[in-house]
Design a protein around this motif. Structure first.
Motif, mmCIF file in Angstrom:
data_model
loop_
_atom_site.group_PDB
_atom_site.id
_atom_site.type_symbol
_atom_site.label_atom_id
_atom_site.label_comp_id
_atom_site.label_asym_id
_atom_site.label_seq_id
_atom_site.Cartn_x
_atom_site.Cartn_y
_atom_site.Cartn_z
ATOM 1 N N UNK A 12 0.831 -1.202 0.000
ATOM 2 C CA UNK A 12 0.000 0.000 0.000
ATOM 3 C C UNK A 12 0.865 1.251 0.000
ATOM 4 N N UNK A 13 0.375 2.289 -0.654
ATOM 5 C CA UNK A 13 1.115 3.544 -0.732
ATOM 6 C C UNK A 13 0.893 4.384 0.529
ATOM 7 N N UNK A 14 1.902 5.173 0.943
ATOM 8 C CA UNK A 14 1.771 6.020 2.127
ATOM 9 C C UNK A 14 0.611 7.014 1.980
ATOM 10 N N UNK A 15 -0.153 7.153 3.027
ATOM 11 C CA UNK A 15 -1.300 8.062 2.994
ATOM 12 C C UNK A 15 -0.884 9.484 2.642
ATOM 13 N N UNK A 16 0.267 9.912 3.185
ATOM 14 C CA UNK A 16 0.736 11.268 2.911
ATOM 15 C C UNK A 16 0.993 11.525 1.440
ATOM 16 N N UNK A 17 1.575 10.542 0.755
ATOM 17 C CA UNK A 17 1.836 10.697 -0.679
ATOM 18 C C UNK A 17 0.534 10.708 -1.467
ATOM 19 N N UNK A 18 -0.402 9.869 -1.070
ATOM 20 C CA UNK A 18 -1.695 9.830 -1.752
ATOM 21 C C UNK A 18 -2.402 11.180 -1.639
ATOM 22 N N UNK A 19 -2.384 11.737 -0.442
ATOM 23 C CA UNK A 19 -3.017 13.046 -0.224
ATOM 24 C C UNK A 19 -2.297 14.124 -1.025
ATOM 25 N N UNK A 20 -0.958 14.055 -1.044
ATOM 26 C CA UNK A 20 -0.174 15.037 -1.790
ATOM 27 C C UNK A 20 -0.567 15.052 -3.262
ATOM 28 N N UNK A 21 -0.615 13.874 -3.873
ATOM 29 C CA UNK A 21 -0.931 13.800 -5.302
ATOM 30 C C UNK A 21 -2.369 14.229 -5.547
ATOM 31 N N UNK A 22 -3.284 13.857 -4.656
ATOM 32 C CA UNK A 22 -4.683 14.259 -4.809
ATOM 33 C C UNK A 22 -4.813 15.784 -4.748
ATOM 34 N N UNK A 23 -4.152 16.400 -3.777
ATOM 35 C CA UNK A 23 -4.222 17.856 -3.627
ATOM 36 C C UNK A 23 -3.590 18.550 -4.833
ATOM 37 N N UNK A 24 -2.446 18.018 -5.307
ATOM 38 C CA UNK A 24 -1.829 18.593 -6.509
ATOM 39 C C UNK A 24 -2.761 18.456 -7.709
ATOM 40 N N UNK A 25 -3.496 17.342 -7.769
ATOM 41 C CA UNK A 25 -4.494 17.176 -8.826
ATOM 42 C C UNK A 25 -5.569 18.247 -8.742
ATOM 43 N N UNK A 26 -6.010 18.527 -7.510
ATOM 44 C CA UNK A 26 -7.006 19.603 -7.322
ATOM 45 C C UNK A 26 -6.441 20.938 -7.790
ATOM 46 N N UNK A 27 -5.226 21.259 -7.335
ATOM 47 C CA UNK A 27 -4.616 22.545 -7.657
ATOM 48 C C UNK A 27 -4.314 22.688 -9.141
ATOM 49 N N UNK A 28 -4.158 21.549 -9.829
ATOM 50 C CA UNK A 28 -3.844 21.618 -11.264
ATOM 51 C C UNK A 28 -5.005 22.184 -12.075
ATOM 52 N N UNK A 29 -6.175 22.307 -11.456
ATOM 53 C CA UNK A 29 -7.303 22.963 -12.132
ATOM 54 C C UNK A 29 -6.960 24.410 -12.497
ATOM 55 N N UNK A 30 -6.111 25.041 -11.680
ATOM 56 C CA UNK A 30 -5.789 26.451 -11.905
ATOM 57 C C UNK A 30 -4.995 26.658 -13.193
ATOM 58 N N UNK A 31 -3.830 25.987 -13.355
ATOM 59 C CA UNK A 31 -3.110 26.181 -14.627
ATOM 60 C C UNK A 31 -3.885 25.662 -15.826
ATOM 61 N N UNK A 32 -4.691 24.608 -15.638
ATOM 62 C CA UNK A 32 -5.498 24.092 -16.750
ATOM 63 C C UNK A 32 -6.484 25.155 -17.222
ATOM 64 N N UNK A 33 -7.109 25.838 -16.279
ATOM 65 C CA UNK A 33 -8.063 26.895 -16.623
ATOM 66 C C UNK A 33 -7.373 28.038 -17.370
ATOM 67 N N UNK A 34 -6.194 28.403 -16.902
ATOM 68 C CA UNK A 34 -5.436 29.478 -17.569
ATOM 69 C C UNK A 34 -5.104 29.081 -19.010
ATOM 70 N N UNK A 35 -4.608 27.854 -19.177
ATOM 71 C CA UNK A 35 -4.274 27.378 -20.519
ATOM 72 C C UNK A 35 -5.497 27.369 -21.432
ATOM 73 N N UNK A 36 -6.633 26.961 -20.887
ATOM 74 C CA UNK A 36 -7.846 26.884 -21.690
ATOM 75 C C UNK A 36 -8.360 28.268 -22.066
ATOM 76 N N UNK A 37 -8.299 29.197 -21.137
ATOM 77 C CA UNK A 37 -8.764 30.557 -21.428
ATOM 78 C C UNK A 37 -7.885 31.213 -22.482
ATOM 79 N N UNK A 38 -6.568 31.097 -22.316
ATOM 80 C CA UNK A 38 -5.642 31.687 -23.285
ATOM 81 C C UNK A 38 -5.802 31.014 -24.649
ATOM 82 N N UNK A 39 -5.858 29.678 -24.641
ATOM 83 C CA UNK A 39 -6.003 28.949 -25.895
ATOM 84 C C UNK A 39 -7.307 29.257 -26.597
ATOM 85 N N UNK A 40 -8.393 29.367 -25.823
ATOM 86 C CA UNK A 40 -9.696 29.667 -26.419
ATOM 87 C C UNK A 40 -9.708 31.064 -27.025
ATOM 88 N N UNK A 41 -9.047 31.995 -26.367
ATOM 89 C CA UNK A 41 -8.965 33.359 -26.897
ATOM 90 C C UNK A 41 -8.256 33.368 -28.256
#
Length: 235
Positions: free
Chosen positions: A28-57
């Motif tokens: 089993x993977x360490x809980x701390x690493x699992x949480x880290x990757x999950x949170x980074x996945x959440x935060x990745x919404x921010x750069x994804x949104x920026x890329x999409x807005x710029x690209x759509x423009x």
């Protein structure tokens, strides 16, 4: 109502994560690493949104036809923006010694993808306040993100394994597939939902079901045949 919508938005991710973690039977993977990757996945919404807005423009200023615009937006821009940032979130643990089994790739790929999907889903569901939308996304959008995470993690785990075996060419090839295959799945899914063409819609529906089946098969097979590797992939 708000509490119900929040639960409807996050429960699909919880169920899918628990299922995948239950199949990580060797180590089993360490809980701390699992949480880290999950949170980074959440935060990745921010750069994804920026890329999409710029690209759509940029796309809107190219004078494309409606169909060409849809192809560029839904087949290329959106899936590449979202899958690339999830890919980076998953790779954040690539040098950790805990990432030492091929199935670990699937675990971290799913955590990154469902971190992104959970926050995105909360924004959609709470923004629209629609229980029907929440239910539809629970059985379509969230599982599709998970499927992308499965294939992303599988090929990245294989890339790590090939690197440890000294097979650099195979390692690079699988690292590329870890991004391109999720982009293709995500793109076809989005495009089929966005274009008002019954044939494209039917194709997208069938394609999505096939990808669900292949992802389930891949997870079960990888869990059954999980193998350790040594060393870290730095590509």
């Amino acid at each position: 109502m708000t509490n119900i919508l929040i639960w409807m938005a996050v429960l699909p991710s919880i169920i899918l994560i628990r299922r995948v973690l239950a199949l990580d039977k060797v180590e089993s993977e360490p809980t701390g690493l699992l949480i880290k990757v999950f949170v980074l996945g959440c935060l990745s919404c921010i750069p994804a949104t920026v890329l999409e807005v710029v690209g759509d423009t940029i796309l809107l200023n190219l004078g494309l036809s409606e169909f060409s615009y849809a192809i560029c937006l839904f087949l290329l821009l959106v899936p590449f923006s979202e899958e690339s940032v999830k890919y980076l979130a998953m790779r954040s643990v690539r040098k950790r010694q805990e990432f030492n089994y091929t199935f670990d790739g699937i675990v971290y790929g799913v955590m990154a993808s469902l971190g992104f999907a959970t926050l995105e889903n909360l924004i959609y569901v709470l923004g629209y306040g629609d229980i029907t939308l929440a239910a539809m996304r629970a059985i379509s959008s969230i599982p599709t993100h998970c499927v992308c995470g499965v294939f992303m993690g599988y090929y990245y785990g294989m890339s790590n394994r090939y690197k440890a075996l000294g097979q650099s060419h195979e390692a690079r090839g699988n690292a590329v597939l870890a991004l391109l295959i999720p982009v293709a799945i995500h793109g076809i899914y989005d495009f089929s939902l966005s274009v008002e063409d019954p044939y494209i819609s039917i194709f997208g529906f069938v394609f999505t079901l096939v990808m669900y089946a292949l992802a389930i098969h891949r997870v079960r097979l990888s869990s059954k045949n999980d193998e350790a590797f040594w060393g870290g992939y730095e590509g």
